[in-house]
Motif scaffolding. Structure first.
Motif, PDB file in Angstrom:
ATOM      1  N   GLU A  15      -6.724  13.502  -1.990  1.00 28.68           N
ATOM      2  CA  GLU A  15      -7.072  14.525  -1.010  1.00 28.68           C
ATOM      3  C   GLU A  15      -6.189  15.749  -1.184  1.00 28.68           C
ATOM      4  OE1 GLU A  15      -7.071  13.164   3.034  1.00 28.68           O
ATOM      5  OE2 GLU A  15      -7.847  11.195   2.459  1.00 28.68           O
TER       6      GLU A  15
ATOM      7  N   LYS B 102       0.868  -1.178   0.000  1.00 23.21           N
ATOM      8  CA  LYS B 102       0.000   0.000   0.000  1.00 23.21           C
ATOM      9  C   LYS B 102       0.903   1.224   0.000  1.00 23.21           C
ATOM     10  CE  LYS B 102      -3.674  -2.300   2.540  1.00 23.21           C
ATOM     11  NZ  LYS B 102      -3.367  -3.650   2.370  1.00 23.21           N
TER      12      LYS B 102
ATOM     13  N   LEU C 144      -2.942   5.940  -2.199  1.00 23.40           N
ATOM     14  CA  LEU C 144      -3.603   7.147  -1.719  1.00 23.40           C
ATOM     15  C   LEU C 144      -2.735   8.323  -2.146  1.00 23.40           C
ATOM     16  CD1 LEU C 144      -5.686   8.712   0.005  1.00 23.40           C
ATOM     17  CD2 LEU C 144      -4.140   8.350   1.953  1.00 23.40           C
TER      18      LEU C 144
ATOM     19  N   LYS D 214      -0.395   9.643   8.242  1.00 24.18           N
ATOM     20  CA  LYS D 214      -1.643   9.717   7.471  1.00 24.18           C
ATOM     21  C   LYS D 214      -1.830   8.437   6.656  1.00 24.18           C
ATOM     22  CE  LYS D 214      -4.171  12.643   4.255  1.00 24.18           C
ATOM     23  NZ  LYS D 214      -5.379  12.619   5.058  1.00 24.18           N
ATOM     24  N   THR D 215      -0.750   7.945   6.080  1.00 26.09           N
ATOM     25  CA  THR D 215      -0.820   6.716   5.283  1.00 26.09           C
ATOM     26  C   THR D 215      -1.205   5.527   6.164  1.00 26.09           C
ATOM     27  OG1 THR D 215       0.829   7.578   3.740  1.00 26.09           O
ATOM     28  CG2 THR D 215       0.488   5.194   3.750  1.00 26.09           C
TER      29      THR D 215
ATOM     30  N   GLN E  61      -2.794   5.579   9.028  1.00 25.99           N
ATOM     31  CA  GLN E  61      -4.167   5.763   9.482  1.00 25.99           C
ATOM     32  C   GLN E  61      -5.155   5.392   8.381  1.00 25.99           C
ATOM     33  OE1 GLN E  61      -5.180   9.812  10.354  1.00 25.99           O
ATOM     34  NE2 GLN E  61      -7.178   9.302  11.158  1.00 25.99           N
ATOM     35  N   GLN E  62      -4.912   5.821   7.172  1.00 31.07           N
ATOM     36  CA  GLN E  62      -5.816   5.539   6.054  1.00 31.07           C
ATOM     37  C   GLN E  62      -5.946   4.039   5.818  1.00 31.07           C
ATOM     38  OE1 GLN E  62      -7.747   7.606   4.150  1.00 31.07           O
ATOM     39  NE2 GLN E  62      -8.505   5.826   3.073  1.00 31.07           N
TER      40      GLN E  62
ATOM     41  N   GLU F  49      -7.811   2.043   8.531  1.00 29.01           N
ATOM     42  CA  GLU F  49      -9.273   2.168   8.431  1.00 29.01           C
ATOM     43  C   GLU F  49      -9.860   1.242   7.382  1.00 29.01           C
ATOM     44  OE1 GLU F  49      -9.927   6.316   7.672  1.00 29.01           O
ATOM     45  OE2 GLU F  49      -9.309   6.910   9.684  1.00 29.01           O
ATOM     46  N   LEU F  50      -9.052   0.846   6.395  1.00 29.68           N
ATOM     47  CA  LEU F  50      -9.556   0.006   5.302  1.00 29.68           C
ATOM     48  C   LEU F  50      -9.553  -1.476   5.655  1.00 29.68           C
ATOM     49  CD1 LEU F  50      -7.898   1.744   2.229  1.00 29.68           C
ATOM     50  CD2 LEU F  50     -10.267   1.874   2.957  1.00 29.68           C
TER      51      LEU F  50
ATOM     52  N   GLY G   1      -8.022   7.034  -3.286  1.00 33.38           N
ATOM     53  CA  GLY G   1      -8.467   8.360  -2.908  1.00 33.38           C
ATOM     54  C   GLY G   1      -7.473   9.437  -3.265  1.00 33.38           C
TER      55      GLY G   1
ATOM     56  N   GLY H  60       1.115   5.536   0.261  1.00 29.23           N
ATOM     57  CA  GLY H  60       0.622   6.887   0.488  1.00 29.23           C
ATOM     58  C   GLY H  60       1.586   7.825  -0.203  1.00 29.23           C
TER      59      GLY H  60
END
Length: 136
Positions: free
Chosen positions: A114, A4, A86, A127-128, A130-131, A134-135, A112, A6
């Motif tokens: 932002e 993943k 992201l 931030k990465t 946390q994102q 949540e998934l 996403g 970010g």
């Protein structure tokens, strides 16, 4: 292994946070894009400033676009294997990169986009994390 990413990006640099099962990695990719290309020729203060000394606006724009494409391709080559991406950042670069990803058939991996202001590497990593937490 699921990767993943970010990605904080503007026209000057990209900060890529890669999160895998083994941990996370932060990489900075610096662009060679020159926002205000220098004009060739003498300074107008030193003498006549003839029109042939000033590059045409369209050639400056083509040069700028070419440099951006090289930069975006470098970013894409680094994040190509990511399962989820992201993208966030302050300006137009995030949307331009998304278009390039779609051209490379990687657009479906973008989860996403932002708009955020400048961030430190640690804020980008947080931030990465946390994102993607949540998934789960």
């Amino acid at each position: 292994m699921k990767t993943k990413v970010g990605l904080w990006i503007d026209h000057r640099k990209a900060i890529v946070v890669t999160v895998t099962e083994k941990g996370e990695d932060i990489k900075e990719i610096v662009s060679e894009v020159e926002k205000q290309p220098r004009r060739s020729g003498d300074s107008p203060l030193k003498g006549a400033y003839e029109s042939h000394q000033v590059p045409a606006d369209d050639s400056l724009q083509r040069n700028f676009t070419g440099q951006l494409n090289i930069y975006y391709d470098a970013v894409i080559s680094y994040i190509r294997d990511a399962e989820s991406i992201l993208i966030f950042g302050p300006g137009e670069a995030k949307d331009e990169l998304k278009e390039r990803l779609e051209e490379n058939n990687l657009g479906r991996r973008v989860i996403g986009i932002e708009t955020v202001d400048k961030m430190t590497d640690q804020q980008i990593a947080a931030k990465t994390r946390q994102q993607f937490a949540e998934l789960r």
